[in-house]
Write an enzyme that holds these catalytic residues in place. Structure first.
Site, PDB file in Angstrom:
ATOM      1  N   ALA A  26       0.802  -1.238   0.000  1.00  0.00           N
ATOM      2  CA  ALA A  26       0.000   0.000   0.000  1.00  0.00           C
ATOM      3  C   ALA A  26       0.830   1.281   0.000  1.00  0.00           C
ATOM      4  CB  ALA A  26      -0.932   0.009   1.202  1.00  0.00           C
ATOM      5  N   TYR A  43       1.499 -14.390 -15.567  1.00  0.00           N
ATOM      6  CA  TYR A  43       0.652 -13.367 -14.925  1.00  0.00           C
ATOM      7  C   TYR A  43      -0.825 -13.756 -15.036  1.00  0.00           C
ATOM      8  CZ  TYR A  43      -1.578  -8.847 -14.025  1.00  0.00           C
ATOM      9  OH  TYR A  43      -2.370  -7.840 -13.518  1.00  0.00           O
TER      10      TYR A  43
HETATM   11  N1  NAP Z   1      -1.751  -1.091 -12.446  1.00  0.00           N
HETATM   12  C1  NAP Z   1      -2.591  -1.731 -13.225  1.00  0.00           C
HETATM   13  O1  NAP Z   1      -2.893  -1.280 -14.343  1.00  0.00           O
HETATM   14  C2  NAP Z   1      -3.222  -3.031 -12.778  1.00  0.00           C
HETATM   15  C3  NAP Z   1      -4.065  -3.704 -13.684  1.00  0.00           C
HETATM   16  C4  NAP Z   1      -4.654  -4.913 -13.285  1.00  0.00           C
HETATM   17  C5  NAP Z   1      -4.416  -5.421 -12.014  1.00  0.00           C
HETATM   18  N2  NAP Z   1      -3.589  -4.738 -11.161  1.00  0.00           N
HETATM   19  C6  NAP Z   1      -3.356  -5.323  -9.824  1.00  0.00           C
HETATM   20  O2  NAP Z   1      -3.619  -4.376  -8.829  1.00  0.00           O
HETATM   21  C7  NAP Z   1      -2.677  -4.512  -7.759  1.00  0.00           C
HETATM   22  C8  NAP Z   1      -1.913  -3.207  -7.564  1.00  0.00           C
HETATM   23  O3  NAP Z   1      -1.369  -2.810  -8.808  1.00  0.00           O
HETATM   24  P1  NAP Z   1      -0.158  -1.757  -8.892  1.00  0.00           P
HETATM   25  O4  NAP Z   1       0.088  -1.501 -10.336  1.00  0.00           O
HETATM   26  O5  NAP Z   1      -0.429  -0.625  -7.968  1.00  0.00           O
HETATM   27  O6  NAP Z   1       0.991  -2.696  -8.312  1.00  0.00           O
HETATM   28  P2  NAP Z   1       2.590  -2.495  -8.270  1.00  0.00           P
HETATM   29  O7  NAP Z   1       2.901  -1.051  -8.281  1.00  0.00           O
HETATM   30  O8  NAP Z   1       3.179  -3.357  -9.343  1.00  0.00           O
HETATM   31  O9  NAP Z   1       2.914  -3.170  -6.872  1.00  0.00           O
HETATM   32  C9  NAP Z   1       2.277  -2.718  -5.692  1.00  0.00           C
HETATM   33  C10 NAP Z   1       3.115  -3.035  -4.525  1.00  0.00           C
HETATM   34  O10 NAP Z   1       3.196  -4.449  -4.325  1.00  0.00           O
HETATM   35  C11 NAP Z   1       4.207  -4.588  -3.367  1.00  0.00           C
HETATM   36  N3  NAP Z   1       4.786  -5.928  -3.340  1.00  0.00           N
HETATM   37  C12 NAP Z   1       5.292  -6.662  -4.374  1.00  0.00           C
HETATM   38  N4  NAP Z   1       5.775  -7.819  -3.898  1.00  0.00           N
HETATM   39  C13 NAP Z   1       5.574  -7.808  -2.557  1.00  0.00           C
HETATM   40  C14 NAP Z   1       5.869  -8.713  -1.509  1.00  0.00           C
HETATM   41  N5  NAP Z   1       6.464  -9.889  -1.765  1.00  0.00           N
HETATM   42  N6  NAP Z   1       5.533  -8.369  -0.248  1.00  0.00           N
HETATM   43  C15 NAP Z   1       4.918  -7.196   0.020  1.00  0.00           C
HETATM   44  N7  NAP Z   1       4.623  -6.295  -0.925  1.00  0.00           N
HETATM   45  C16 NAP Z   1       4.952  -6.594  -2.206  1.00  0.00           C
HETATM   46  C17 NAP Z   1       5.283  -3.570  -3.702  1.00  0.00           C
HETATM   47  O11 NAP Z   1       5.698  -3.021  -2.450  1.00  0.00           O
HETATM   48  P3  NAP Z   1       7.147  -2.317  -2.195  1.00  0.00           P
HETATM   49  O12 NAP Z   1       7.205  -1.210  -3.223  1.00  0.00           O
HETATM   50  O13 NAP Z   1       7.047  -1.857  -0.788  1.00  0.00           O
HETATM   51  O14 NAP Z   1       8.206  -3.371  -2.418  1.00  0.00           O
HETATM   52  C18 NAP Z   1       4.548  -2.579  -4.602  1.00  0.00           C
HETATM   53  O15 NAP Z   1       4.657  -1.246  -4.183  1.00  0.00           O
HETATM   54  C19 NAP Z   1      -1.762  -5.683  -8.142  1.00  0.00           C
HETATM   55  O16 NAP Z   1      -2.244  -6.867  -7.577  1.00  0.00           O
HETATM   56  C20 NAP Z   1      -1.900  -5.715  -9.672  1.00  0.00           C
HETATM   57  O17 NAP Z   1      -1.623  -6.980 -10.209  1.00  0.00           O
HETATM   58  C21 NAP Z   1      -2.986  -3.563 -11.520  1.00  0.00           C
END
Ligand code: NAP
Length: 242
Positions: A15, A157
């Site tokens: 978060a 993915y």
């Molecule tokens: N962005 C999009 O367009 C999109 C589209 C479809 C689905 N989603 C889903 O929505 C969610 C959030 O997307 P996002 O783009 O905001 O994600 P992101 O920026 O790729 O990742 C969000 C956070 O996940 C944390 N993370 C990764 N591995 C971790 C671990 N092993 N333990 C704890 N934290 C971990 C990271 O924390 P740290 O930085 O602290 O390491 C990162 O800041 C994800 O599940 C993604 O698959 C996103």
């Protein structure tokens, strides 16, 4: 808006930034005390906590790698100690990168499945213990339209996110009647500073990409609902229709 999540505690994994940050801010705005989990982004997690506090809300940050059972156990023990309860779990932490199938390594497969799917299993198991004891809980798993559409360069993915959708449906039955389990499946969500995804915009009926707040509103809706479980709320501007 009426602060409907008052006296509730919410954990949002990953978060510190982007979608997770938007969800943390929205749940805190609705009155929840929010645990801002992070792995590496300590400064950004602290900034999210400060932003919530500056708006009159309550939050604390907590470091844990959610792919590691021991670290998940320690985080939930700390939540129980510091907050005394957990009402809402948002499994948001994730990763996204291409790997053409013929070249995908075992390590790439394992990292994708561990980060996007195993982490949600570990956190849901730990959360369910607290929520069952309280007699009520809400689990919301972030999946993706990649769990519904087969993307050739992203098999690992897509499989991880399809797994999240089936996990959601299985847990909705396993953890009923006390706990509801639902998923939000985002389409492409863009943040300031990113180049517009013109291909997504062209193919999508609403002719735009989404925002972190679009996803946060969907999560809040599911966190407040008493009669929805096992469902996937697709928030994609209609992309999966076209
Ligand atoms: N962005 C999009 O367009 C999109 C589209 C479809 C689905 N989603 C889903 O929505 C969610 C959030 O997307 P996002 O783009 O905001 O994600 P992101 O920026 O790729 O990742 C969000 C956070 O996940 C944390 N993370 C990764 N591995 C971790 C671990 N092993 N333990 C704890 N934290 C971990 C990271 O924390 P740290 O930085 O602290 O390491 C990162 O800041 C994800 O599940 C993604 O698959 C996103």
């Amino acid at each position: 808006m009426v602060a409907s999540l008052e006296k509730q505690v919410a954990l949002v994994t990953g978060a510190a930034k982007r979608i997770g940050r938007s969800i943390a801010l929205r749940l805190a705005g609705a009155g929840a005390r929010v645990v801002v989990n992070y792995r590496h982004s300590a400064a950004e997690a602290e900034a999210t906590v400060r932003e919530i506090e500056a708006a009159g809300g309550q939050a604390l940050s907590m470091q844990a790698d959610v792919t590691k059972a021991e670290q998940v156990r320690a985080m939930f023990a700390e939540i129980e100690k510091r907050c005394g309860r957990l009402d809402i779990l948002v499994n948001n932490a994730g990763t996204f990168s291409p790997a053409p199938f013929g070249e995908m390594s075992e390590a790439q497969w394992d990292e994708m499945l561990d980060t996007n799917l195993k982490s949600q299993v570990l956190c849901a198991q730990a959360a369910a213990v607290l929520m069952k004891r309280q007699g009520r809980g809400r689990i919301i798993n972030l999946s993706s339209i990649g769990g519904l559409l087969p993307w050739p360069k992203y098999a690992h993915y897509c499989v991880s996110k399809a797994g999240v959708i089936m996990l959601t449906r299985c847990l909705a039955r396993s953890l009923a009647p006390e706990i509801t389990v639902n998923s939000v499946a985002p389409g492409t969500i863009q943040f300031p500073g990113e180049l517009p995804d013109e291909d997504y915009i062209r193919r999508t009926p609403l002719k735009k990409t989404g925002t972190g707040n679009d996803i946060a509103e969907a999560v809040l809706f599911l966190a407040q609902s008493d009669f929805i479980t096992g469902q996937v709320l697709v928030v994609d501007g209609g992309r999966t229709l076209a």
